[in-house]
Scaffold this motif. Structure first.
Motif, PDB file in Angstrom:
ATOM      1  N   VAL A 118      44.986  42.082  33.691  1.00 39.77           N
ATOM      2  CA  VAL A 118      44.065  41.041  33.445  1.00 39.77           C
ATOM      3  C   VAL A 118      43.197  40.917  32.058  1.00 39.77           C
ATOM      4  O   VAL A 118      43.263  40.754  30.896  1.00 39.77           O
ATOM      5  CB  VAL A 118      43.480  40.069  34.625  1.00 39.77           C
ATOM      6  CG1 VAL A 118      43.118  39.023  33.377  1.00 39.77           C
ATOM      7  CG2 VAL A 118      44.805  39.484  35.687  1.00 39.77           C
ATOM      8  N   LYS A 139      43.124  35.516  34.054  1.00 39.99           N
ATOM      9  CA  LYS A 139      44.143  35.865  36.177  1.00 39.99           C
ATOM     10  C   LYS A 139      45.429  34.981  35.940  1.00 39.99           C
ATOM     11  O   LYS A 139      46.577  34.699  36.631  1.00 39.99           O
ATOM     12  CB  LYS A 139      42.980  35.619  36.971  1.00 39.99           C
ATOM     13  CG  LYS A 139      43.447  36.069  38.059  1.00 39.99           C
ATOM     14  CD  LYS A 139      42.433  36.383  39.396  1.00 39.99           C
ATOM     15  CE  LYS A 139      43.228  36.449  40.604  1.00 39.99           C
ATOM     16  NZ  LYS A 139      44.049  35.360  41.179  1.00 39.99           N
ATOM     17  N   SER A 182      43.862  43.789  44.167  1.00 37.11           N
ATOM     18  CA  SER A 182      43.314  43.153  43.115  1.00 37.11           C
ATOM     19  C   SER A 182      42.625  44.533  41.930  1.00 37.11           C
ATOM     20  O   SER A 182      42.629  43.399  41.053  1.00 37.11           O
ATOM     21  CB  SER A 182      42.582  42.868  43.698  1.00 37.11           C
ATOM     22  OG  SER A 182      41.650  43.959  44.875  1.00 37.11           O
ATOM     23  N   LEU A 234      45.452  44.021  39.461  1.00 33.91           N
ATOM     24  CA  LEU A 234      46.089  42.763  38.730  1.00 33.91           C
ATOM     25  C   LEU A 234      44.380  42.551  37.872  1.00 33.91           C
ATOM     26  O   LEU A 234      44.835  42.116  36.568  1.00 33.91           O
ATOM     27  CB  LEU A 234      45.815  41.710  39.929  1.00 33.91           C
ATOM     28  CG  LEU A 234      45.733  40.573  39.477  1.00 33.91           C
ATOM     29  CD1 LEU A 234      46.349  40.207  38.374  1.00 33.91           C
ATOM     30  CD2 LEU A 234      45.348  39.251  40.563  1.00 33.91           C
ATOM     31  N   GLU A 235      42.979  43.481  38.673  1.00 37.23           N
ATOM     32  CA  GLU A 235      41.560  42.722  37.336  1.00 37.23           C
ATOM     33  C   GLU A 235      42.222  43.495  36.047  1.00 37.23           C
ATOM     34  O   GLU A 235      41.832  43.396  34.907  1.00 37.23           O
ATOM     35  CB  GLU A 235      41.027  43.767  38.443  1.00 37.23           C
ATOM     36  CG  GLU A 235      40.243  42.166  39.401  1.00 37.23           C
ATOM     37  CD  GLU A 235      38.967  42.434  39.969  1.00 37.23           C
ATOM     38  OE1 GLU A 235      38.623  43.597  39.297  1.00 37.23           O
ATOM     39  OE2 GLU A 235      39.063  42.146  41.103  1.00 37.23           O
ATOM     40  N   GLU A 290      49.627  35.366  35.861  1.00 38.86           N
ATOM     41  CA  GLU A 290      49.417  34.960  37.494  1.00 38.86           C
ATOM     42  C   GLU A 290      50.596  33.207  37.012  1.00 38.86           C
ATOM     43  O   GLU A 290      51.492  32.990  37.851  1.00 38.86           O
ATOM     44  CB  GLU A 290      48.861  34.782  38.180  1.00 38.86           C
ATOM     45  CG  GLU A 290      47.650  36.102  38.316  1.00 38.86           C
ATOM     46  CD  GLU A 290      47.253  36.280  40.168  1.00 38.86           C
ATOM     47  OE1 GLU A 290      47.137  36.417  41.041  1.00 38.86           O
ATOM     48  OE2 GLU A 290      46.209  35.131  39.716  1.00 38.86           O
ATOM     49  N   GLU A 328      39.344  33.801  35.934  1.00 39.63           N
ATOM     50  CA  GLU A 328      40.038  32.965  36.363  1.00 39.63           C
ATOM     51  C   GLU A 328      41.340  32.409  35.365  1.00 39.63           C
ATOM     52  O   GLU A 328      42.312  32.004  35.608  1.00 39.63           O
ATOM     53  CB  GLU A 328      39.525  32.173  36.962  1.00 39.63           C
ATOM     54  CG  GLU A 328      39.143  32.447  38.808  1.00 39.63           C
ATOM     55  CD  GLU A 328      39.551  33.184  38.842  1.00 39.63           C
ATOM     56  OE1 GLU A 328      40.501  33.154  39.983  1.00 39.63           O
ATOM     57  OE2 GLU A 328      39.499  34.531  39.216  1.00 39.63           O
TER      58      GLU A 328
END
Length: 256
Positions: free
Chosen positions: A28, A62, A21, A24-25, A66, A59
Motif C-alpha cells: 500500500v 488501503k 499485514s 499489505l502495508e 483491496e 485506510e
C-alpha cells in the motif's frame, strides 16, 4: 557496454487478498508513494489532484488496493534490489499470489495502471427521451456528475452472463526516468488482456473499456489509439467537457 534499451520487466498484478499485514502495508505504501509522485510530476495524466490525495489517510489507500472490483497492475524493474535479473515475463493472471507479492516487495515499481469493473451496461435507459442522447459507455461510472468507483457490494456478484461488461482504465503513470521503453504500451496491453479474462470468466457476451484523458495530453491519446481505442464525443450533460473520451471493444474470442 550497457544496452540503451534495458529489459522491460514483468507486469505484476497486485494480488487480493494479501495475507500478511506487513506485506499489505508495504505494498500500500509503494502504491501510495508512486501515485502521489505521479500526481505531483505529471498532473495532467490524472483526473485527481495531488493537493487532495496527499491528505488521504492510510485506510483510504488501503481500500483502493483491496477494492474487490478494481485491479492494479504494476510494471516492475526486471532486476531485484540486489542486482539479480529475474526476468521480464508479461502479465499473467495465473501468477501465484506469493510470487507476485515477492516481486512487488523486491523490485522497483516503474509504473502502474488500475482497471475498474466490470459493471453491467445497458444501451437503454429510463431517462432516454426523443431529445436526450443514448447512454454512453463511460456513464456507467458517473454518479452526481462525477466519476466514482462503484460500490463493490452492489456489483461484484451481479450476474453478467450474456451482458455487456464495462471496464474503466485509470491512473496510468510511468516514472519519467523509465519512459520511452514501451512500458506504457505494455501496461495497456496487460489491461486489455485482464479485461478479456475477466469478461470471459463472468460469461459476458461483450466487453468494452472506457478511458478519459486531458484534451491536451496528446501522448496519452496516441498511446491508446495505437492500442485500438477510438475517440468519442462525450455527452456534455455529464459535466465532462474538460476530458477526452476513448473507448474500445475487446474481442472475447481472440488473444490479439
Amino acid at each position: 557496454m550497457a544496452s540503451p534499451h534495458p529489459p522491460l520487466g514483468p507486469v505484476v498484478p497486485i494480488p487480493k487478498p494479501i495475507p500478511l499485514s506487513t506485506d499489505l502495508e508495504a505494498i500500500v505504501e509503494r502504491y501510495r508513494d508512486l501515485r502521489l509522485h505521479g500526481l505531483k510530476v505529471d498532473p495532467e495524466a490524472f483526473t485527481s489532484l495531488y493537493e487532495d490525495e496527499v491528505q488521504f489517510p492510510f485506510e483510504t489507500w488501503k481500500s483502493r488496493v483491496e477494492n474487490r472490483i478494481a485491479r492494479t497492475l504494476v510494471a516492475v524493474d526486471p532486476e531485484t534490489n540486489q542486482g539479480e535479473y529475474i526476468g521480464e515475463e508479461p502479465y499473467t493472471k495465473e501468477l501465484s499470489s506469493a510470487f507476485a507479492i515477492q516481486r512487488l516487495l523486491r523490485q522497483e515499481w516503474l509504473g502502474i495502471v488500475t482497471i475498474i469493473g466490470p459493471v453491467r451496461f445497458s444501451e437503454q435507459s429510463d431517462d432516454v427521451t426523443a431529445t436526450s442522447p443514448k447512454p454512453q459507455i463511460h456513464t456507467a461510472f458517473i454518479k452526481d456528475r462525477r466519476y466514482q468507483i462503484p460500490d463493490p457490494s452492489t456489483v461484484e456478484n451481479r450476474d453478467l452472463s450474456d451482458a455487456h461488461a464495462i471496464f474503466l482504465i485509470v491512473g496510468l503513470f510511468i516514472l519519467p526516468q523509465a519512459r520511452r521503453r514501451g512500458l506504457a504500451g505494455r501496461l495497456v496491453e496487460a489491461s486489455i488482456k485482464y479485461v478479456r479474462e475477466e469478461a470471459r470468466g463472468k460469461k459476458a457476451s461483450k466487453a468494452s473499456i472506457s478511458i478519459q484523458v486531458a484534451p491536451t495530453n496528446f501522448a496519452a491519446q496516441g498511446l491508446y489509439e495505437r492500442a485500438g481505442f477510438y475517440a468519442i464525443v462525450m455527452n456534455s450533460e455529464h459535466g465532462e467537457e474538460s476530458v477526452m473520451g476513448l473507448e474500445m471493444e475487446v474481442n472475447l474470442g481472440s488473444e490479439v
